[in-house]
Design a protein around this motif. Structure first.
Motif, mmCIF file in Angstrom:
data_model
loop_
_atom_site.group_PDB
_atom_site.id
_atom_site.type_symbol
_atom_site.label_atom_id
_atom_site.label_comp_id
_atom_site.label_asym_id
_atom_site.label_seq_id
_atom_site.Cartn_x
_atom_site.Cartn_y
_atom_site.Cartn_z
ATOM 1 N N LEU A 47 5.893 -7.869 -8.342
ATOM 2 C CA LEU A 47 5.297 -8.845 -7.482
ATOM 3 C C LEU A 47 3.569 -8.443 -6.864
ATOM 4 O O LEU A 47 2.917 -7.780 -6.860
ATOM 5 C CB LEU A 47 5.754 -9.602 -6.699
ATOM 6 C CG LEU A 47 4.593 -10.470 -5.295
ATOM 7 C CD1 LEU A 47 3.471 -11.587 -5.637
ATOM 8 C CD2 LEU A 47 5.578 -11.643 -4.000
ATOM 9 N N SER A 48 4.848 -6.959 -5.994
ATOM 10 C CA SER A 48 4.091 -5.574 -5.129
ATOM 11 C C SER A 48 2.758 -4.447 -6.090
ATOM 12 O O SER A 48 1.885 -4.456 -5.503
ATOM 13 C CB SER A 48 5.070 -5.069 -4.369
ATOM 14 O OG SER A 48 5.912 -4.042 -5.062
ATOM 15 N N GLU A 49 3.199 -5.180 -7.471
ATOM 16 C CA GLU A 49 2.290 -3.921 -7.828
ATOM 17 C C GLU A 49 1.503 -4.669 -9.110
ATOM 18 O O GLU A 49 0.429 -4.243 -9.268
ATOM 19 C CB GLU A 49 3.617 -3.243 -9.526
ATOM 20 C CG GLU A 49 4.377 -2.821 -9.029
ATOM 21 C CD GLU A 49 5.488 -2.177 -10.706
ATOM 22 O OE1 GLU A 49 4.985 -2.498 -11.513
ATOM 23 O OE2 GLU A 49 6.252 -1.545 -9.738
ATOM 24 N N ALA A 50 1.734 -6.000 -8.090
ATOM 25 C CA ALA A 50 -0.357 -6.598 -8.679
ATOM 26 C C ALA A 50 -0.391 -6.954 -7.206
ATOM 27 O O ALA A 50 -1.743 -6.653 -6.723
ATOM 28 C CB ALA A 50 0.743 -7.747 -9.627
ATOM 29 N N GLU B 23 3.256 -8.172 3.659
ATOM 30 C CA GLU B 23 2.049 -9.120 3.694
ATOM 31 C C GLU B 23 1.115 -8.957 2.982
ATOM 32 O O GLU B 23 0.131 -10.188 2.381
ATOM 33 C CB GLU B 23 1.138 -8.666 5.348
ATOM 34 C CG GLU B 23 2.103 -8.677 6.456
ATOM 35 C CD GLU B 23 0.971 -8.389 7.288
ATOM 36 O OE1 GLU B 23 -0.298 -7.675 7.593
ATOM 37 O OE2 GLU B 23 1.847 -8.151 8.827
ATOM 38 N N ALA B 24 1.271 -8.081 1.635
ATOM 39 C CA ALA B 24 -0.295 -7.691 0.597
ATOM 40 C C ALA B 24 1.094 -8.649 -0.590
ATOM 41 O O ALA B 24 0.306 -9.721 -0.787
ATOM 42 C CB ALA B 24 -0.006 -6.922 0.226
ATOM 43 N N ASN B 25 1.882 -8.908 -0.633
ATOM 44 C CA ASN B 25 3.178 -10.547 -1.765
ATOM 45 C C ASN B 25 2.184 -11.402 -0.581
ATOM 46 O O ASN B 25 2.019 -12.147 -1.921
ATOM 47 C CB ASN B 25 4.603 -9.822 -1.048
ATOM 48 C CG ASN B 25 4.777 -7.941 -2.214
ATOM 49 O OD1 ASN B 25 4.245 -7.729 -2.297
ATOM 50 N ND2 ASN B 25 5.993 -7.703 -2.337
ATOM 51 N N ALA B 26 3.150 -11.441 0.297
ATOM 52 C CA ALA B 26 2.480 -13.152 0.924
ATOM 53 C C ALA B 26 0.933 -13.192 0.349
ATOM 54 O O ALA B 26 1.091 -14.509 0.032
ATOM 55 C CB ALA B 26 2.685 -12.862 2.359
ATOM 56 N N ALA B 27 0.392 -12.810 0.917
ATOM 57 C CA ALA B 27 -1.163 -13.149 0.459
ATOM 58 C C ALA B 27 -1.634 -13.013 -0.794
ATOM 59 O O ALA B 27 -2.063 -14.327 -1.490
ATOM 60 C CB ALA B 27 -2.448 -11.457 1.064
ATOM 61 N N PHE C 109 -3.260 -2.065 -15.048
ATOM 62 C CA PHE C 109 -1.561 -2.867 -15.520
ATOM 63 C C PHE C 109 -0.742 -2.765 -14.282
ATOM 64 O O PHE C 109 -0.670 -1.558 -14.235
ATOM 65 C CB PHE C 109 -1.392 -2.237 -16.824
ATOM 66 C CG PHE C 109 -2.004 -2.414 -17.400
ATOM 67 C CD1 PHE C 109 -2.418 -3.454 -18.663
ATOM 68 C CD2 PHE C 109 -3.313 -1.298 -17.668
ATOM 69 C CE1 PHE C 109 -3.451 -3.976 -19.323
ATOM 70 C CE2 PHE C 109 -4.239 -1.409 -19.430
ATOM 71 C CZ PHE C 109 -4.443 -2.775 -19.613
ATOM 72 N N ALA C 110 -0.534 -4.271 -13.784
ATOM 73 C CA ALA C 110 1.045 -4.060 -13.056
ATOM 74 C C ALA C 110 1.732 -4.061 -14.197
ATOM 75 O O ALA C 110 1.667 -3.781 -14.993
ATOM 76 C CB ALA C 110 0.659 -5.676 -12.461
#
Length: 250
Positions: free
Chosen positions: A44-47, A83-87, A121-122
């Motif tokens: 997730l965080s890598e995207a 926060e970035a993951n949640a958004a 690429f994530a």
């Protein structure tokens, strides 16, 4: 007068944004962690972190995958305190705890490479299986790079670049400085015998120059129009260097 100035400023921003070609953010379609019976997918965080960096820089971002459609999420990465993951999850996630992922992505076979300024690429272990096997992925990436676009990847995302050749027959990563998920890191997560190959070894075999950092610490490298990050902690930095590459003259 203030209203006129504000309107002119807003117009200038819109024109500036219009000059920027959109970006592709590619996720894996692969959901099975080898023969372990465990789920995998994109991390997730890598995207999410690259998506946040790109959009804040004024770029439109299109989510894509080798096959299109559903892109599975590695459930271990569903950390919504970030926060970035949640958004990202709120905007694109399917909300399914049993089979989490992004419901709709564009197939790379439907991509017009000339329309995009870069492709990123994530990672996530799923990418180790389908990224290197996708002819469409290789074609789109080589075309974007050859047209002057930027290519980026983080953690296991660089699997997309394994044996990827440019129109002149050369390997894209040959002679380039790169950061990839290291053999040490793969050993520490106890998946050395599960993944189909080791990224560090594959890149060394292609003639790339590995620039490693301490396991699981932030490390991202830009070599011209190629940007790579070592692990999840490197996703934001890799995205920032990617944006830098979009505007650099080298």
């Amino acid at each position: 007068m203030k209203r006129i100035i504000a309107a002119l400023f807003a117009l200038s921003l819109s024109v500036f944004a219009a000059d920027k070609k959109p970006l592709l953010l590619v996720l894996t379609n692969h959901a099975e962690l080898g023969e372990t019976g465990k789920p995998t997918g994109f991390y997730l965080s890598e995207a999410a972190h690259p998506h946040e960096v790109f959009t804040k820089a004024g770029y439109k971002v299109k989510l894509a995958s080798p096959e299109g459609g559903f892109a599975p999420l590695d459930p271990k990465s569903l950390e919504l305190e970030d926060e970035a993951n949640a958004a990202f999850w709120k905007n694109f996630g399917n909300g399914d705890k049993d089979k989490p992922g992004v419901a709709e992505t564009m197939a790379l076979s439907d991509v017009g490479p000339g329309e995009y300024g870069g492709i990123f690429f994530a990672g996530g272990h799923g990418s180790m299986w389908d990224f290197p096997a996708s002819a469409e992925l290789r074609a789109v990436t080589a075309s974007i790079y050859s047209r002057g676009g930027v290519v980026g990847a983080v953690c296991h995302g660089p699997a997309a670049l394994v044996n990827l050749k440019l129109p002149d027959g050369s390997l894209l990563v040959s002679g380039k400085k790169v950061a990839v998920f290291t053999n040490e890191e793969e050993e520490k997560v106890e998946l050395t015998e599960v993944v189909p190959f080791l990224l560090q070894t594959a890149f060394e075999d292609m003639g790339a120059e590995i620039v490693p950092a301490e396991a699981f610490s932030e490390n991202a490298v830009r070599d011209g129009r190629l940007v790579t990050g070592q692990n999840p902690a490197s996703a934001k930095k890799a995205a920032q260097l990617f944006v830098e590459g979009l505007t650099a003259e080298d």
